[in-house]
Scaffold this motif. Structure first.
Motif, PDB file in Angstrom:
ATOM      1  N   PRO A   1      -1.890  -8.226   0.543  1.00 46.68           N
ATOM      2  CA  PRO A   1      -1.420  -7.444   1.368  1.00 46.68           C
ATOM      3  C   PRO A   1      -2.232  -5.932   1.614  1.00 46.68           C
ATOM      4  CG  PRO A   1       0.373  -8.181  -0.437  1.00 46.68           C
ATOM      5  CD  PRO A   1      -0.697  -8.164  -1.349  1.00 46.68           C
ATOM      6  N   ARG A   2      -2.984  -5.477   0.853  1.00 45.37           N
ATOM      7  CA  ARG A   2      -3.324  -4.257   1.120  1.00 45.37           C
ATOM      8  C   ARG A   2      -4.896  -4.462   1.486  1.00 45.37           C
ATOM      9  NH1 ARG A   2      -2.661  -1.472  -4.586  1.00 45.37           N
ATOM     10  NH2 ARG A   2      -3.987  -3.635  -4.995  1.00 45.37           N
ATOM     11  N   ARG A   3      -5.036  -6.205   2.505  1.00 48.61           N
ATOM     12  CA  ARG A   3      -6.434  -6.317   2.318  1.00 48.61           C
ATOM     13  C   ARG A   3      -6.102  -5.936   4.329  1.00 48.61           C
ATOM     14  NH1 ARG A   3      -3.309 -11.106   2.316  1.00 48.61           N
ATOM     15  NH2 ARG A   3      -3.585 -12.539   3.786  1.00 48.61           N
ATOM     16  N   PHE A   4      -4.550  -5.886   4.670  1.00 48.34           N
ATOM     17  CA  PHE A   4      -4.661  -5.303   6.247  1.00 48.34           C
ATOM     18  C   PHE A   4      -4.059  -3.877   6.146  1.00 48.34           C
ATOM     19  CE2 PHE A   4      -3.539  -9.858   6.376  1.00 48.34           C
ATOM     20  CZ  PHE A   4      -4.526 -10.057   7.290  1.00 48.34           C
ATOM     21  N   GLY A   5      -5.038  -2.768   7.189  1.00 49.01           N
ATOM     22  CA  GLY A   5      -4.688  -1.413   6.957  1.00 49.01           C
ATOM     23  C   GLY A   5      -3.383  -1.592   8.253  1.00 49.01           C
ATOM     24  N   ASP A   6      -3.245  -0.043   8.540  1.00 49.98           N
ATOM     25  CA  ASP A   6      -1.716   0.333   9.261  1.00 49.98           C
ATOM     26  C   ASP A   6      -2.092  -0.081  10.934  1.00 49.98           C
ATOM     27  OD1 ASP A   6      -0.285   1.447   7.587  1.00 49.98           O
ATOM     28  OD2 ASP A   6      -1.172   3.393   7.683  1.00 49.98           O
TER      29      ASP A   6
ATOM     30  N   LYS B   1     -14.335   5.629   2.467  1.00 47.56           N
ATOM     31  CA  LYS B   1     -14.139   6.766   2.018  1.00 47.56           C
ATOM     32  C   LYS B   1     -13.374   7.457   1.891  1.00 47.56           C
ATOM     33  CE  LYS B   1     -17.446   6.198   6.231  1.00 47.56           C
ATOM     34  NZ  LYS B   1     -15.683   4.731   7.012  1.00 47.56           N
ATOM     35  N   TYR B   2     -13.175   8.375   0.909  1.00 47.50           N
ATOM     36  CA  TYR B   2     -12.059   8.887  -0.125  1.00 47.50           C
ATOM     37  C   TYR B   2     -12.657  10.012  -0.805  1.00 47.50           C
ATOM     38  CZ  TYR B   2     -10.478   4.743  -0.835  1.00 47.50           C
ATOM     39  OH  TYR B   2     -10.678   2.693  -0.483  1.00 47.50           O
ATOM     40  N   GLU B   3     -12.008  11.367  -0.428  1.00 45.49           N
ATOM     41  CA  GLU B   3     -12.580  12.635  -0.946  1.00 45.49           C
ATOM     42  C   GLU B   3     -11.716  13.615  -1.608  1.00 45.49           C
ATOM     43  OE1 GLU B   3     -14.011  15.487   1.122  1.00 45.49           O
ATOM     44  OE2 GLU B   3     -15.372  14.826   2.120  1.00 45.49           O
TER      45      GLU B   3
ATOM     46  N   ALA C   1       0.665  -1.345   0.126  1.00 46.22           N
ATOM     47  CA  ALA C   1       0.001   0.320   0.260  1.00 46.22           C
ATOM     48  C   ALA C   1       0.891   0.986   0.412  1.00 46.22           C
ATOM     49  CB  ALA C   1      -1.099  -0.047   1.055  1.00 46.22           C
ATOM     50  N   GLY C   2       0.577   2.492  -1.114  1.00 43.12           N
ATOM     51  CA  GLY C   2       1.281   3.409  -0.754  1.00 43.12           C
ATOM     52  C   GLY C   2       2.946   3.685  -1.663  1.00 43.12           C
ATOM     53  N   LEU C   3       3.101   2.349  -2.234  1.00 44.41           N
ATOM     54  CA  LEU C   3       4.573   2.378  -2.525  1.00 44.41           C
ATOM     55  C   LEU C   3       4.281   1.397  -3.983  1.00 44.41           C
ATOM     56  CD1 LEU C   3       6.638   0.543   0.035  1.00 44.41           C
ATOM     57  CD2 LEU C   3       6.271   3.473  -0.158  1.00 44.41           C
ATOM     58  N   ARG C   4       4.656   2.683  -4.320  1.00 48.32           N
ATOM     59  CA  ARG C   4       4.755   2.198  -6.209  1.00 48.32           C
ATOM     60  C   ARG C   4       5.838   1.345  -6.824  1.00 48.32           C
ATOM     61  NH1 ARG C   4       1.598   4.858  -9.824  1.00 48.32           N
ATOM     62  NH2 ARG C   4       1.780   7.146  -9.383  1.00 48.32           N
ATOM     63  N   ASN C   5       4.905  -0.160  -7.337  1.00 45.18           N
ATOM     64  CA  ASN C   5       6.242  -1.374  -7.619  1.00 45.18           C
ATOM     65  C   ASN C   5       6.837  -1.699  -6.297  1.00 45.18           C
ATOM     66  OD1 ASN C   5       5.449  -0.373 -10.281  1.00 45.18           O
ATOM     67  ND2 ASN C   5       6.398   0.853 -10.688  1.00 45.18           N
ATOM     68  N   TYR C   6       6.643  -1.897  -5.349  1.00 40.11           N
ATOM     69  CA  TYR C   6       7.125  -2.468  -4.638  1.00 40.11           C
ATOM     70  C   TYR C   6       6.445  -3.570  -4.507  1.00 40.11           C
ATOM     71  CZ  TYR C   6       9.618  -3.910   0.095  1.00 40.11           C
ATOM     72  OH  TYR C   6      10.292  -3.804   1.187  1.00 40.11           O
ATOM     73  N   TRP C   7       6.046  -4.692  -4.365  1.00 43.64           N
ATOM     74  CA  TRP C   7       5.350  -6.231  -4.403  1.00 43.64           C
ATOM     75  C   TRP C   7       5.870  -7.011  -2.981  1.00 43.64           C
ATOM     76  CZ3 TRP C   7       1.535  -7.180  -8.197  1.00 43.64           C
ATOM     77  CH2 TRP C   7       1.987  -6.434  -9.066  1.00 43.64           C
TER      78      TRP C   7
ATOM     79  N   SER D   1     -16.117   2.638  -1.093  1.00 49.63           N
ATOM     80  CA  SER D   1     -15.843   2.042  -0.848  1.00 49.63           C
ATOM     81  C   SER D   1     -16.089   0.702  -0.418  1.00 49.63           C
ATOM     82  CB  SER D   1     -14.268   1.555  -2.186  1.00 49.63           C
ATOM     83  OG  SER D   1     -13.658   1.647  -2.815  1.00 49.63           O
ATOM     84  N   GLY D   2     -15.975  -0.981  -0.401  1.00 51.19           N
ATOM     85  CA  GLY D   2     -16.053  -1.829   0.531  1.00 51.19           C
ATOM     86  C   GLY D   2     -15.060  -2.128   1.429  1.00 51.19           C
ATOM     87  N   ALA D   3     -15.018  -1.892   3.130  1.00 51.55           N
ATOM     88  CA  ALA D   3     -14.507  -1.744   3.766  1.00 51.55           C
ATOM     89  C   ALA D   3     -12.509  -2.554   3.298  1.00 51.55           C
ATOM     90  CB  ALA D   3     -14.792  -2.771   5.337  1.00 51.55           C
ATOM     91  N   LEU D   4     -12.643  -3.971   2.802  1.00 52.54           N
ATOM     92  CA  LEU D   4     -11.871  -4.559   3.276  1.00 52.54           C
ATOM     93  C   LEU D   4     -10.891  -3.751   1.449  1.00 52.54           C
ATOM     94  CD1 LEU D   4     -13.523  -8.353   2.867  1.00 52.54           C
ATOM     95  CD2 LEU D   4     -11.231  -6.975   4.478  1.00 52.54           C
ATOM     96  N   CYS D   5     -11.464  -3.072   1.228  1.00 56.90           N
ATOM     97  CA  CYS D   5     -10.885  -1.913  -0.146  1.00 56.90           C
ATOM     98  C   CYS D   5     -10.415  -1.119   0.102  1.00 56.90           C
ATOM     99  CB  CYS D   5     -11.682  -2.447  -1.670  1.00 56.90           C
ATOM    100  SG  CYS D   5     -12.694  -3.678  -1.778  1.00 56.90           S
ATOM    101  N   GLU D   6     -10.018  -0.370   1.638  1.00 58.44           N
ATOM    102  CA  GLU D   6      -9.728   0.923   2.185  1.00 58.44           C
ATOM    103  C   GLU D   6      -7.853   0.795   0.786  1.00 58.44           C
ATOM    104  OE1 GLU D   6      -8.664   3.363   5.693  1.00 58.44           O
ATOM    105  OE2 GLU D   6     -10.231   1.165   6.419  1.00 58.44           O
ATOM    106  N   ASP D   7      -7.278   0.600   1.251  1.00 60.08           N
ATOM    107  CA  ASP D   7      -6.013   0.133   0.822  1.00 60.08           C
ATOM    108  C   ASP D   7      -5.699   0.432  -0.698  1.00 60.08           C
ATOM    109  OD1 ASP D   7      -4.620   1.869   3.076  1.00 60.08           O
ATOM    110  OD2 ASP D   7      -4.159  -0.110   3.582  1.00 60.08           O
ATOM    111  N   ARG D   8      -6.217  -0.608  -1.506  1.00 58.25           N
ATOM    112  CA  ARG D   8      -5.702  -0.950  -2.743  1.00 58.25           C
ATOM    113  C   ARG D   8      -6.687   0.361  -3.027  1.00 58.25           C
ATOM    114  NH1 ARG D   8     -10.421  -4.616  -3.882  1.00 58.25           N
ATOM    115  NH2 ARG D   8     -11.030  -2.769  -4.672  1.00 58.25           N
ATOM    116  N   ASP D   9      -8.380   0.839  -3.437  1.00 58.80           N
ATOM    117  CA  ASP D   9      -8.801   1.434  -4.050  1.00 58.80           C
ATOM    118  C   ASP D   9      -8.150   3.256  -3.763  1.00 58.80           C
ATOM    119  OD1 ASP D   9     -10.351  -0.599  -4.605  1.00 58.80           O
ATOM    120  OD2 ASP D   9     -12.357   0.201  -3.728  1.00 58.80           O
ATOM    121  N   PHE D  10      -7.564   3.290  -2.862  1.00 58.90           N
ATOM    122  CA  PHE D  10      -6.794   4.272  -2.821  1.00 58.90           C
ATOM    123  C   PHE D  10      -5.555   5.103  -3.328  1.00 58.90           C
ATOM    124  CE2 PHE D  10      -4.348   6.935   0.665  1.00 58.90           C
ATOM    125  CZ  PHE D  10      -4.932   8.230   0.000  1.00 58.90           C
TER     126      PHE D  10
END
Length: 819
Positions: A389-394, A497-499, A346-352, A554-563
């Motif tokens: 991995p983004r199914r879990f948040g911070d 939720k996002y703005e 999450a939040g790191l482009r091209n880091y897998w 978005s759905g709760a499980l999608c928070e980091d992925r859709d962000f």
């Protein structure tokens, strides 16, 4: 084998970690045609957790997608030595798991059904057959065995080195004895991987560091939810029975002993999962291993292990007098839900990530295959939501994961029944209503750490979890009845939720999603994010609050992925700012034919159709709180989502609850919501809508704005339209024959005696009394429409006829939400 040549300064992909997960990914990236891939290992290949593993390769798993990951390894490993020229030592001895309870036998039927879909053999056998296959085993208390005939075990180091050798043959490189010391992103967006022998600049980094994965994540400024658990197996002196027989004993798994045991050459190998007081590795360091260490083992605690070993001896009495030749106690990574972490950070482009596999040898090849597909093509052929991995948040790394991992480890051989809520790491994320709803009987479930009401106990009863209808069916039915006939309220504050703000916000959203953004203030649309291949990778509800200001759910499980989808979609210099506001807003859904009358008593806003029509949002005031009222809901009734400042949630709820008393208001939970959405034939993300299929496969063409300017995945999705051959799958909605269980997802669908599809989700429609489900089936069998017959579904070992439905069983014309 691994290379030791000088380190290159550039590569397309750098994989950090040379265990079975890293080697599996390197091999499959090379198979996909990516040759410029470099694997770095600080010791020898296999030197983390791989080298000391027991090497088990089980097919026995009921999770449809994880079963595909495991099954791929079971199919590849017997061929790997021939493919690579590297020793592997595959032992295809099969395996047997014992069932000690009736529910476990029912579970075996689910596993066997998954086997019919995927292609692995699973036969449910009686104790006499168990004794025949494994002479000398005592089957006291055993009701049945699940005999997975294709299972086996393998030399872990051999498999790892074989995949590395295969990758080398294809042009990729694995370099041992090269310790990574830092990872940073350059201003160009490239990654710089720093090592003790120099730096490598690359487009992509993969963290495949196994038990060291948190340390490698920390180098990039982030963390992941992994705990390293101590796991011990012992190898005995040679057993006379093995010296006297030609064939190899199947791998045995026994919940009574919480252990597995198998033949290791002429000795017995016994692995133990303690059911209490499990131990974390490096606890004196807070769970963090030393980055300088390698090949590390721990001293086995025989006093702690003795009760489990004794129970194994009860099963195999002839082993009781064998001495223990060696004990191996090493680290095994565990995640909160036992699934590996395969996908973007999450939040790191091209880091897998390619780590977190607690059954790593079994998962290594399949994890590499499907992650390589995702990296190379933008999609995998299997649904990756359960391993992303983004199914879990911070909230997850650290204490949350530690408690979950201990619980998972201690329940390795304890069946997790449907409906069973386990206690570890609960209340990680709660809303201000948590205690209030608890006083009213709320029984909670968890979604991305959020506690969400599942059902409400009116009389203190506790659910008796299981695969069949149970003691709370009438309670959930009453919750559904309240929503269909009166008014119900549910706390769904866990929505992501996002703005999105700025002059370029509308352009951004139109470019990255398939539906057209609303043109008027207050407009609401449902839209889907597609990959470049036209497959569905996300779903959101978008509300235009005003020009240049959008509110997205978005759905709760999608928070980091859709962000990530939203923020990565912003072009350089584009006037569009994306903010995650999930924790800022609480959400109450108020739905039912008397919802308008209820809300009219607590707000001065005009809620009539003329003033506030369906699929419209407006700002209203309730209990002194300014909130966003969206006229939309997942129950398919007249209703509103009320989005208010989180700190005002309880006040808004109290006002709505008080006003609803005269209208028969009731709380309802996730069980009821799922039943209601199935009656409305609403498709769900992660079940019906996945990265495996396109909008046309899923039947959601109405949300695909074909006449809109180009957007991500449009061309590929259009090219998929109308395909009806080459294994194409189409979604059907169906009713099954009545019974005491319902579709759960992952069951096989049959036609003409052969498996032709798989269910995705289902439930009993409590209000209509119909057992409902969704499934993807062979498109060729549907002809020109979805009216073909002859389909059946297997539920807990019984085949039940299904009727394909053309429309929702409740309110097919969608008149009630518009009421």
């Amino acid at each position: 084998m691994a290379e030791t040549k000088s380190l290159p300064t550039q590569a397309c992909v750098v994989i950090v970690g040379g265990g079975v997960m890293g080697a599996g990914l390197l091999y499959h990236l090379a198979l996909e045609g990516w040759k410029d891939c470099l694997l770095l290992e600080k010791g020898e290949l296999t030197s983390g957790s791989t080298w000391h593993a027991a090497g088990l390769c089980p097919s026995f798993i009921a999770d449809y997608n994880m079963a595909k990951i495991h099954n791929y390894g079971v199919r590849l490993y017997p061929q790997l030595e021939k493919l690579t020229g590297q020793y592997v030592s595959w032992h295809g001895c099969g395996a047997i798991r014992f069932a000690l309870k009736p529910a476990e036998v029912e579970w075996f039927h689910r596993v066997a059904a998954v086997g019919k879909l995927i292609g692995f053999g699973c036969e449910i056998i009686d104790p006499a057959k168990i004794a025949q296959l494994c002479p000398g085993v005592v089957t006291d208390g055993v009701l049945a065995g699940a005999w997975t005939t294709d299972d086996g075990h393998v030399d872990p180091a051999g498999v790892c080195n074989a995949m590395a050798a295969g990758a080398k043959k294809l042009g990729a490189r694995a370099v041992p004895h090269t310790r990574v010391t830092g990872i940073k992103m350059r201003p160009s967006g490239e990654w710089e991987v720093q090592t003790e022998h120099g730096a490598v600049v690359c487009e992509m980094v993969v963290n495949a560091a196994g038990c060291y994965a948190r340390e490698v994540s920390r180098m990039a400024g982030t963390d992941i939810p992994i705990t390293n658990m101590k796991h011990t197996y012992v190898v005995t002196e040679p057993a006379p029975e093995f010296a006297a027989r030609d064939g190899e004993m199947p791998v045995m798994r026994d919940p009574y002993a919480s252990s597995y045991f198998r033949q290791e050459q002429k000795s017995a190998l016994i692995g133990i999962y303690e059911t209490a007081n499990s131990q974390e590795c490096w606890s004196e360091r807070g769970g963090w291993p030393e980055w300088e260490s390698q090949n590390e083992l721990f001293e086995a605690d025989f006093d702690h292990l003795a009760p489990y070993i004794e129970r194994v001896m009860e099963r195999k009495p002839e082993w009781a007098n064998l001495g223990i030749r060696r004990a191996v106690c090493g680290a095994i990574p565990h995640t909160p839900d036992a699934n590996p972490l395969l996908g973007p950070a999450a939040g790191l482009r091209n880091y897998w990530h390619c780590n977190g596999a607690s059954i790593g040898i079994a998962a290594g090849a399949g994890s590499g295959k499907y992650l390589a597909q995702w990296m190379v093509h933008g999609d995998s052929e299997i649904n990756m939501a359960g391993v992303d991995p983004r199914r879990f948040g911070d909230y997850a790394p650290g204490a949350y994961t530690k408690a979950k991992s201990h619980q998972d480890y201690e329940h390795m051989y304890a069946l997790h029944l449907p409906g069973e809520e386990r206690p570890a790491s609960r209340k990680a994320r709660v809303t201000p209503l948590y205690a209030r709803l608890g006083e009213q009987g709320a029984v909670y479930t968890e979604a991305n750490g959020w506690e969400r009401p599942k059902w409400f106990s009116p009389d203190g009863r506790e659910e008796q979890p299981g695969f069949r209808h149970n003691n709370i069916m009438e309670v959930v039915a009453e919750e559904c009845r309240a929503v269909r006939e009166r008014v119900g309220v549910i706390d769904l504050s866990g929505f992501a939720k996002y703005e999105v703000r700025g002059g370029g916000a509308e352009t951004l959203l139109n470019r990255i999603s398939a539906n057209r953004m609303p043109a008027r203030d207050g407009g609401i649309v449902l839209t889907h994010y597609l990959s470049e291949q036209g497959r569905i990778i996300g779903e959101s509800t978008v509300t235009r609050l005003r020009d240049g200001h959008y509110y997205i759910l978005s759905g709760a499980l999608c928070e980091d992925r859709d962000f990530d989808i939203l923020r990565y979609g912003v072009k350089p210099g584009e006037d569009a700012a994306v903010e995650n506001v999930t924790g800022d807003y609480g959400v109450l859904v108020v739905a039912g034919p008397r919802s308008r009358a209820t809300l009219a008593e607590v707000t001065k806003a005009d809620l009539s159709n003329a003033a506030h029509p369906w699929l419209r949002a407006r700002e209203i005031e309730i209990a002194g709180a300014q909130l966003r009222a969206l006229r939309v809901n997942y129950a398919g009734e007249l209703g509103w989502e009320l989005h208010c400042p989180m700190e005002k949630l309880q006040e808004v709820y109290d006002a709505v609850w008080s006003a609803g008393g005269a209208h028969g208001i009731a709380n309802f939970g996730a069980y009821a919501l799922n039943s209601l959405r199935m009656e409305k034939a609403y498709k769900g993300w992660g079940a019906e809508l996945t990265n495996e299929i396109t909008p046309f496969d899923a039947g959601i063409e109405r949300f695909f704005a074909e006449d809109k300017a180009d957007f991500t995945g449009k061309k590929a999705a259009l090219e998929s339209r109308g395909r009806n051959s080459d294994g194409a799958q189409k979604l059907i909605y169906f009713e099954t024959e009545s019974g005491d269980c319902d579709v759960a997802g992952g069951e096989p669908v049959f036609h003409g005696g052969r498996a032709v599809g798989v269910t995705t989700s289902g439930a009993l429609g409590h209000y209509t009394g119909k057992s409902l489900g969704f499934a993807y089936v062979d498109a060729a069998l549907l002809g020109g429409g979805k009216n073909a017959g002859g389909f059946s579904v297997e539920l807990l070992g019984a085949e039940r006829a299904i009727t394909v439905l053309k429309e929702a069983v409740w309110d097919p014309q969608n008149e009630r939400p518009r009421a």
